[in-house]
Write a protein that holds these residues in place. Structure first.
Motif, PDB file in Angstrom:
ATOM      1  N   SER A 154     -23.682  -2.586  -2.025  1.00 19.08           N
ATOM      2  CA  SER A 154     -24.411  -2.464  -0.759  1.00 19.08           C
ATOM      3  C   SER A 154     -23.881  -1.245  -0.002  1.00 19.08           C
ATOM      4  O   SER A 154     -22.796  -0.738  -0.300  1.00 19.08           O
ATOM      5  CB  SER A 154     -24.209  -3.723   0.080  1.00 19.08           C
ATOM      6  N   ASP A 155     -24.642  -0.796   0.989  1.00 22.93           N
ATOM      7  CA  ASP A 155     -24.258   0.412   1.726  1.00 22.93           C
ATOM      8  C   ASP A 155     -22.855   0.321   2.316  1.00 22.93           C
ATOM      9  O   ASP A 155     -22.061   1.241   2.183  1.00 22.93           O
ATOM     10  CB  ASP A 155     -25.261   0.701   2.839  1.00 22.93           C
ATOM     11  N   ASP A 156     -22.551  -0.795   2.965  1.00 24.70           N
ATOM     12  CA  ASP A 156     -21.241  -0.960   3.598  1.00 24.70           C
ATOM     13  C   ASP A 156     -20.130  -0.970   2.555  1.00 24.70           C
ATOM     14  O   ASP A 156     -19.112  -0.303   2.708  1.00 24.70           O
ATOM     15  CB  ASP A 156     -21.210  -2.249   4.421  1.00 24.70           C
ATOM     16  N   LEU A 157     -20.346  -1.700   1.485  1.00 18.05           N
ATOM     17  CA  LEU A 157     -19.347  -1.791   0.422  1.00 18.05           C
ATOM     18  C   LEU A 157     -19.209  -0.450  -0.293  1.00 18.05           C
ATOM     19  O   LEU A 157     -18.102  -0.037  -0.650  1.00 18.05           O
ATOM     20  CB  LEU A 157     -19.707  -2.901  -0.561  1.00 18.05           C
ATOM     21  N   LEU A 165     -12.239  -6.342  -0.842  1.00 18.28           N
ATOM     22  CA  LEU A 165     -13.561  -5.792  -1.151  1.00 18.28           C
ATOM     23  C   LEU A 165     -14.183  -6.468  -2.358  1.00 18.28           C
ATOM     24  O   LEU A 165     -15.404  -6.626  -2.422  1.00 18.28           O
ATOM     25  CB  LEU A 165     -13.453  -4.282  -1.393  1.00 18.28           C
ATOM     26  N   LYS A 166     -13.358  -6.881  -3.274  1.00 15.67           N
ATOM     27  CA  LYS A 166     -13.839  -7.534  -4.500  1.00 15.67           C
ATOM     28  C   LYS A 166     -14.655  -8.786  -4.182  1.00 15.67           C
ATOM     29  O   LYS A 166     -15.619  -9.097  -4.877  1.00 15.67           O
ATOM     30  CB  LYS A 166     -12.637  -7.879  -5.385  1.00 15.67           C
ATOM     31  N   GLU A 167     -14.298  -9.483  -3.107  1.00 19.42           N
ATOM     32  CA  GLU A 167     -14.998 -10.715  -2.726  1.00 19.42           C
ATOM     33  C   GLU A 167     -16.470 -10.462  -2.405  1.00 19.42           C
ATOM     34  O   GLU A 167     -17.293 -11.357  -2.552  1.00 19.42           O
ATOM     35  CB  GLU A 167     -14.303 -11.359  -1.529  1.00 19.42           C
ATOM     36  N   SER A 168     -16.797  -9.240  -1.975  1.00 19.62           N
ATOM     37  CA  SER A 168     -18.169  -8.908  -1.605  1.00 19.62           C
ATOM     38  C   SER A 168     -18.927  -8.193  -2.715  1.00 19.62           C
ATOM     39  O   SER A 168     -20.099  -7.874  -2.556  1.00 19.62           O
ATOM     40  CB  SER A 168     -18.167  -8.010  -0.361  1.00 19.62           C
ATOM     41  N   ALA A 169     -18.268  -7.933  -3.806  1.00 16.12           N
ATOM     42  CA  ALA A 169     -18.870  -7.147  -4.887  1.00 16.12           C
ATOM     43  C   ALA A 169     -19.650  -8.036  -5.854  1.00 16.12           C
ATOM     44  O   ALA A 169     -19.404  -9.234  -5.959  1.00 16.12           O
ATOM     45  CB  ALA A 169     -17.778  -6.400  -5.645  1.00 16.12           C
ATOM     46  N   SER A 170     -20.561  -7.409  -6.574  1.00 14.21           N
ATOM     47  CA  SER A 170     -21.279  -8.094  -7.657  1.00 14.21           C
ATOM     48  C   SER A 170     -20.289  -8.354  -8.787  1.00 14.21           C
ATOM     49  O   SER A 170     -19.151  -7.879  -8.758  1.00 14.21           O
ATOM     50  CB  SER A 170     -22.409  -7.199  -8.162  1.00 14.21           C
ATOM     51  N   ASP A 171     -20.730  -9.099  -9.788  1.00 18.37           N
ATOM     52  CA  ASP A 171     -19.850  -9.360 -10.934  1.00 18.37           C
ATOM     53  C   ASP A 171     -19.398  -8.063 -11.602  1.00 18.37           C
ATOM     54  O   ASP A 171     -18.221  -7.899 -11.919  1.00 18.37           O
ATOM     55  CB  ASP A 171     -20.560 -10.248 -11.966  1.00 18.37           C
ATOM     56  N   GLU A 172     -20.327  -7.157 -11.795  1.00 14.94           N
ATOM     57  CA  GLU A 172     -19.981  -5.875 -12.419  1.00 14.94           C
ATOM     58  C   GLU A 172     -19.037  -5.074 -11.520  1.00 14.94           C
ATOM     59  O   GLU A 172     -18.062  -4.489 -11.991  1.00 14.94           O
ATOM     60  CB  GLU A 172     -21.238  -5.055 -12.709  1.00 14.94           C
ATOM     61  N   GLY A 173     -19.333  -5.065 -10.227  1.00 16.00           N
ATOM     62  CA  GLY A 173     -18.467  -4.361  -9.278  1.00 16.00           C
ATOM     63  C   GLY A 173     -17.071  -4.953  -9.239  1.00 16.00           C
ATOM     64  O   GLY A 173     -16.078  -4.230  -9.195  1.00 16.00           O
ATOM     65  N   ALA A 174     -16.995  -6.282  -9.293  1.00 15.42           N
ATOM     66  CA  ALA A 174     -15.695  -6.958  -9.287  1.00 15.42           C
ATOM     67  C   ALA A 174     -14.900  -6.594 -10.539  1.00 15.42           C
ATOM     68  O   ALA A 174     -13.678  -6.377 -10.461  1.00 15.42           O
ATOM     69  CB  ALA A 174     -15.883  -8.470  -9.195  1.00 15.42           C
ATOM     70  N   ASP A 175     -15.582  -6.486 -11.674  1.00 12.72           N
ATOM     71  CA  ASP A 175     -14.907  -6.085 -12.912  1.00 12.72           C
ATOM     72  C   ASP A 175     -14.357  -4.662 -12.797  1.00 12.72           C
ATOM     73  O   ASP A 175     -13.247  -4.370 -13.255  1.00 12.72           O
ATOM     74  CB  ASP A 175     -15.851  -6.170 -14.108  1.00 12.72           C
ATOM     75  N   LEU A 176     -15.126  -3.777 -12.178  1.00  8.33           N
ATOM     76  CA  LEU A 176     -14.670  -2.399 -12.000  1.00  8.33           C
ATOM     77  C   LEU A 176     -13.502  -2.322 -11.018  1.00  8.33           C
ATOM     78  O   LEU A 176     -12.576  -1.520 -11.202  1.00  8.33           O
ATOM     79  CB  LEU A 176     -15.831  -1.515 -11.550  1.00  8.33           C
ATOM     80  N   ILE A 177     -13.533  -3.152  -9.998  1.00  5.59           N
ATOM     81  CA  ILE A 177     -12.404  -3.204  -9.057  1.00  5.59           C
ATOM     82  C   ILE A 177     -11.167  -3.741  -9.763  1.00  5.59           C
ATOM     83  O   ILE A 177     -10.063  -3.222  -9.581  1.00  5.59           O
ATOM     84  CB  ILE A 177     -12.772  -4.036  -7.813  1.00  5.59           C
ATOM     85  N   LEU A 220       0.630   1.721  -2.054  1.00  8.03           N
ATOM     86  CA  LEU A 220      -0.160   1.134  -3.134  1.00  8.03           C
ATOM     87  C   LEU A 220      -0.466  -0.337  -2.880  1.00  8.03           C
ATOM     88  O   LEU A 220      -1.557  -0.812  -3.184  1.00  8.03           O
ATOM     89  CB  LEU A 220       0.564   1.313  -4.467  1.00  8.03           C
ATOM     90  N   ALA A 221       0.477  -1.045  -2.296  1.00  8.26           N
ATOM     91  CA  ALA A 221       0.249  -2.458  -1.969  1.00  8.26           C
ATOM     92  C   ALA A 221      -0.891  -2.598  -0.964  1.00  8.26           C
ATOM     93  O   ALA A 221      -1.724  -3.506  -1.083  1.00  8.26           O
ATOM     94  CB  ALA A 221       1.532  -3.093  -1.437  1.00  8.26           C
ATOM     95  N   LYS A 222      -0.945  -1.719   0.013  1.00  4.51           N
ATOM     96  CA  LYS A 222      -2.034  -1.752   0.997  1.00  4.51           C
ATOM     97  C   LYS A 222      -3.385  -1.502   0.325  1.00  4.51           C
ATOM     98  O   LYS A 222      -4.377  -2.161   0.639  1.00  4.51           O
ATOM     99  CB  LYS A 222      -1.789  -0.716   2.094  1.00  4.51           C
ATOM    100  N   ILE A 223      -3.409  -0.551  -0.586  1.00  2.00           N
ATOM    101  CA  ILE A 223      -4.652  -0.257  -1.307  1.00  2.00           C
ATOM    102  C   ILE A 223      -5.064  -1.460  -2.149  1.00  2.00           C
ATOM    103  O   ILE A 223      -6.239  -1.854  -2.149  1.00  2.00           O
ATOM    104  CB  ILE A 223      -4.482   1.009  -2.178  1.00  2.00           C
ATOM    105  N   GLU A 224      -4.103  -2.053  -2.849  1.00  2.00           N
ATOM    106  CA  GLU A 224      -4.412  -3.235  -3.665  1.00  2.00           C
ATOM    107  C   GLU A 224      -4.963  -4.367  -2.801  1.00  2.00           C
ATOM    108  O   GLU A 224      -5.930  -5.034  -3.189  1.00  2.00           O
ATOM    109  CB  GLU A 224      -3.171  -3.707  -4.418  1.00  2.00           C
ATOM    110  N   HIS A 225      -4.360  -4.595  -1.653  1.00  2.00           N
ATOM    111  CA  HIS A 225      -4.826  -5.657  -0.748  1.00  2.00           C
ATOM    112  C   HIS A 225      -6.267  -5.385  -0.310  1.00  2.00           C
ATOM    113  O   HIS A 225      -7.114  -6.290  -0.320  1.00  2.00           O
ATOM    114  CB  HIS A 225      -3.891  -5.765   0.460  1.00  2.00           C
ATOM    115  N   SER A 226      -6.542  -4.145   0.054  1.00  4.47           N
ATOM    116  CA  SER A 226      -7.899  -3.779   0.475  1.00  4.47           C
ATOM    117  C   SER A 226      -8.905  -4.002  -0.651  1.00  4.47           C
ATOM    118  O   SER A 226     -10.005  -4.521  -0.427  1.00  4.47           O
ATOM    119  CB  SER A 226      -7.948  -2.315   0.908  1.00  4.47           C
ATOM    120  N   LEU A 227      -8.512  -3.625  -1.860  1.00  5.03           N
ATOM    121  CA  LEU A 227      -9.424  -3.785  -2.997  1.00  5.03           C
ATOM    122  C   LEU A 227      -9.690  -5.251  -3.304  1.00  5.03           C
ATOM    123  O   LEU A 227     -10.816  -5.622  -3.632  1.00  5.03           O
ATOM    124  CB  LEU A 227      -8.876  -3.068  -4.232  1.00  5.03           C
ATOM    125  N   ARG A 228      -8.665  -6.077  -3.185  1.00  5.12           N
ATOM    126  CA  ARG A 228      -8.880  -7.516  -3.418  1.00  5.12           C
ATOM    127  C   ARG A 228      -9.857  -8.084  -2.387  1.00  5.12           C
ATOM    128  O   ARG A 228     -10.689  -8.936  -2.713  1.00  5.12           O
ATOM    129  CB  ARG A 228      -7.553  -8.259  -3.376  1.00  5.12           C
TER     130      ARG A 228
END
Length: 89
Positions: free
Chosen positions: A21-24, A60-72, A50-58
């Motif tokens: 999505s646009d926001d994501l 963001l993963k909650e809002s991602a599609s299955d494919e997006g979550a796999d890429l994250i 790096l820990a901050k980046i990992e936390h942010s990515l986790r």
């Protein structure tokens, strides 16, 4: 090799952003840019950054599609591999 992990993580996030999505998309692109910038610096990121980046990515993963979550997940794996080479904690 170690910087290659950050580049690979950045590329995974760019691919995840393509179908999001646009926001994501904006948030994933921002994280991808951050990782690419960190890979180009003379001194790489420390564990805290790096820990901050990992936390942010986790989060963001909650809002991602299955494919997006796999890429994250792929990006997180590359970041973890890079962290193994960082001195400290």
């Amino acid at each position: 090799m170690t910087r290659a992990e950050l580049i690979a993580a950045s590329e995974s996030l760019e691919h995840a952003a393509e179908g999001a999505s646009d926001d994501l998309t904006a948030k994933l692109s921002e994280q991808a840019d951050t990782l690419a910038t960190l890979a180009d610096r003379e001194k790489g990121p420390d564990h805290g950054r790096l820990a901050k980046i990992e936390h942010s990515l986790r989060s963001l993963k909650e809002s991602a599609s299955d494919e997006g979550a796999d890429l994250i997940d792929d990006a997180l794996t590359h970041i973890k591999e890079y962290r193994k080479t960082v001195d400290g904690v």
